[in-house]
Design a protein around this motif. Structure first.
Motif: not given
Ligand SMILES: Cc1ncc(C[n+]2csc(CCOP(=O)(O)OP(=O)(O)O)c2C)c(N)n1
Lengths: 104, 555
Positions: B56, B59, B88, B92, B406, B411, B414, B418
């Motif tokens: 994450f 991400q 995830d 996305d 998310s 999730t 997240f 993130t």
């Protein structure tokens, strides 16, 4: 979140379709392709795969039943990195017919 | 002629691709790569406390920058711990390159220690994946991984590298060039003409923007299109920020927790222009009854999205930005006075209701108070649950990439990693993660990483001592049979934060919560901001499961 309330799965038709795929030839390709069909509960009635272009690529022949999801399946196939081309033929295509002898 | 090991080659290729931060956790099968990474002067490694956290963080970097970001994990459990973050990213469309160590080639398939088939596991959740079988392949696989992750519709790519391949020596003359995105097919001029005609002739058009607009960097073009054609504009959860919510043409988020008027406006659309969105079930409700009167123009970079849920009258396979550029000169300026005033009257009859929005001790009030203390430069992330929907409804998003949530996988866990990734990519911005007490506990270990990296991340914990969204569903749709959704004993979150070395503020104890909040947000470095939320507050309005978007309850 919460459960989906989805429409019932579309019924498979009875017309057969032959798909011809041009793919890169390496050990992972089949799993990418089979996965797409398997998770959509889309049965592959027949599979045939042989190398072409000196082993760089393979040609895969698939025999499937026509149903309304097929168009979407083909688009998903075309998206796969290792799938170079997808052609669609009618059931009259002889590739699987010629193999019949091996399945008796 | 250059000579180096596979591990060194990977590190050099990553450096040359512009990678400056990698999150990960080492282990036996990836130790050669870590040994090489330790020698890099360009790449900063962030030692996560769980591989999902590392995924994450990557991400967060990718969502903030739009560029592919990288995470590392070892074989076996390290790799399986990445799976949720990869899935995830897949749902996305986030560009990410995950590199995992694998047992040596000769041991693959023997159930060796810490061997899992991560290649097989990630087939359905990556855009593409590789199991590298020789050191030479790295020269093409690593650039390809980046090219695939960022081209067209972005997505995650996994590269599994056996330990012996990392150790193999390679001699070569030139590094491959830094890769850029593949060019896309030219925009279909005829389809653009047809789309322009539909829009120009429409009386009640609506523009529907999704995450693809953000990914394509086309927000400004989308806003211009809306203004030129005078189209009321709705955004999906992933599209929030594409148009400022306070823009006069914005009708806010559509779908399950959108405002009533938004869904009513869509119901009356005669032309729906869907840009970089995919008619997701949370956005459109019962698909057959979504925009029942509208002709649909659908623009998407992914051809398999076209006609997938709704058959489009005009389908345009193109980069959203290029398509909008081609479309704009063909769009007549129009006023659409009658339609806009009808939209206004729907808005005033069925507005978004945010009860308590002036009281920072309520859920909406807290979200608004955070927004009031920040400017548009801040980045907002969320976890998953009621708090996520409240933020989506109430936070005034005004720019693309201001918002990370998310959307597809939903999730829990997240939000914090993130947010950390976003802070790593954009160290000058304040990053705020709205979380719930359930979600926070799913990646709370990353507080240690947060303290170590001293990132400017604030966690606003909306604590309702429950898995709030589950509690809401059970109350509304399962005969109030509340089960496994209330927490008996909650931890002392203030002590938890402090135990990890993170400052904490309890708004429950603050005489002036607004001031305490503002101060916490303005103080640099990590901080946990705790606020109790009434468990009986539900997310409204809501489209019940299986219903059409116009059949909302509450709100
Ligand atoms: C990893 C994961 N497990 C389970 C769920 C199902 N789920 C969705 S929302 C939710 C409750 C979230 O609770 P919390 O984080 O406290 O947020 P709240 O709804 O209370 O705001 C659960 C269990 C999920 N989305 N993700």
């Amino acid at each position: 979140m919460i459960e989906q309330v989805a429409d019932p799965l579309p019924q498979t038709g009875f017309a057969k379709v032959v798909l011809e795929l041009e793919v890169n030839n390496h050990p992972g390709v089949m799993s990418h392709i089979c996965n797409l069909f398997a998770r959509r509960a889309f049965n592959m009635e027949g599979i045939l795969c042989m190398p072409v272009a000196g082993g760089e690529r393979s040609r895969i022949w698939l025999l499937v039943f026509e149903d309304q999801r097929l168009e979407q399946m083909i688009r998903q196939l075309e998206k796969l990195e290792d799938v170079l081309a997808v052609r669609r033929h009618g059931a009259e295509h002889e590739v699987f017919e010629r193999l019949e002898d091996f399945f008796h | 002629m250059m000579q180096m090991t596979g591990a060194q080659l990977i590190v050099r290729l990553l450096e040359r691709q512009g990678v400056r931060t990698i999150a990960g956790i080492p282990g036996g099968a990836i130790l050669p790569l870590y040994d090489a990474l330790g020698g890099s002067e360009l790449i900063h490694h962030v030692l996560a406390r769980h591989e999902q956290g590392a995924g994450f963080m990557a991400q967060g970097m990718a969502r903030a920058s739009g560029q592919p970001a990288v995470c590392f994990a070892s074989s076996g459990p390290g790799a399986t711990n990445l799976v949720t973050a990869i899935a995830d990213a897949f749902l996305d469309s986030i560009p990410m390159v995950a590199i995992t160590g694998q047992v040596p080639l000769s041991m693959i398939g023997t159930d060796a220690f810490q061997e899992v088939d991560i290649y097989g596991i990630t087939v359905p959740i990556t855009k593409h994946n590789f199991l590298v079988r020789s050191v030479e392949e790295l020269l093409t696989v690593i650039p390809d991984a980046f090219r695939i992750a960022m081209s067209g519709r972005p997505g995650p790519v996994l590269v599994d590298v056996p330990k012996d391949v990392q150790n193999q020596l390679i001699s070569f003359t030139d590094f491959p060039p830094r890769v850029v995105s593949d060019s896309l097919p030219p925009v279909d001029a005829e389809a653009i003409e047809e789309a322009a005609r539909l829009i120009n002739e429409a009386e009640q058009p609506v523009l529907y923007l999704g995450g693809g607009v953000v990914h394509s960097g086309a927000s400004a073009l989308a806003v211009t299109l809306a203004e030129q054609a005078c189209m009321p504009t709705t955004m999906t959860l992933m599209g929030l920020g594409a148009m400022p919510v306070d823009h006069p043409l914005s009708i806010g988020m559509l779908g399950m927790h959108g405002a009533r008027y938004t869904n009513f406006v869509l119901e009356e659309a005669d032309v729906l222009v869907c840009v970089g969105a995919r008619f997701d079930d949370r956005a459109v409700g019962k698909a057959a009854q979504f925009c029942p009167r509208a002709k649909i123009v659908h623009i998407d970079v992914d051809p398999s999205e076209l006609h997938k849920i709704k058959r489009a009258h005009v389908a345009i396979h193109a980069d959203v930005g290029s398509a909008l550029e081609a479309l704009l000169p063909r769009i007549r300026k129009s006023m659409r006075k009658r339609w806009l005033s009808h939209v206004d009257s729907l808005r005033s009859r069925f507005p978004m209701q945010l009860p308590g929005m002036d009281d920072p001790r309520t859920h909406y009030g807290l979200v608004r108070a955070v927004a009031a203390a920040l400017d548009d430069d801040a980045i907002i992330t969320t976890d998953v649950g009621q708090h996520q929907m409240w933020v989506a409804q109430a936070y005034p998003f005004r720019r693309p990439r201001q918002w990370m949530t998310s959307g597809g996988l939903g999730t829990m866990g997240f939000g914090v990693p993130t947010a950390m990734g976003a802070a790593l990519a954009e160290p000058d911005r304040t990053v705020v993660c709205f979380s719930g007490d359930g979600s926070l506990m799913m990646n709370v270990q990353e507080f240690a990483t947060l303290a170590e990296e001293n990132l400017n991340v604030k966690i606003v914990l909306m604590n309702n001592s429950s898995l709030g969204l589950v509690y809401q569903q059970q109350n509304l749709f399962y005969g109030k049979r509340v089960f496994a959704s209330k927490y008996g004993a909650g931890p002392d979150f203030i002590k938890i934060a402090e135990g990890f070395g993170i400052g904490a503020v309890d708004l429950d104890q603050a005489a002036n919560p607004r001031a305490a909040l503002a101060q916490a947000l303005q103080t640099p470095g990590p901080c946990l901001i705790h606020a109790s939320i009434d468990r009986e507050q539900f997310v409204y309005p809501m489209v019940p499961p299986g219903a059409a978007n116009t059949e909302m309850i509450g709100g």
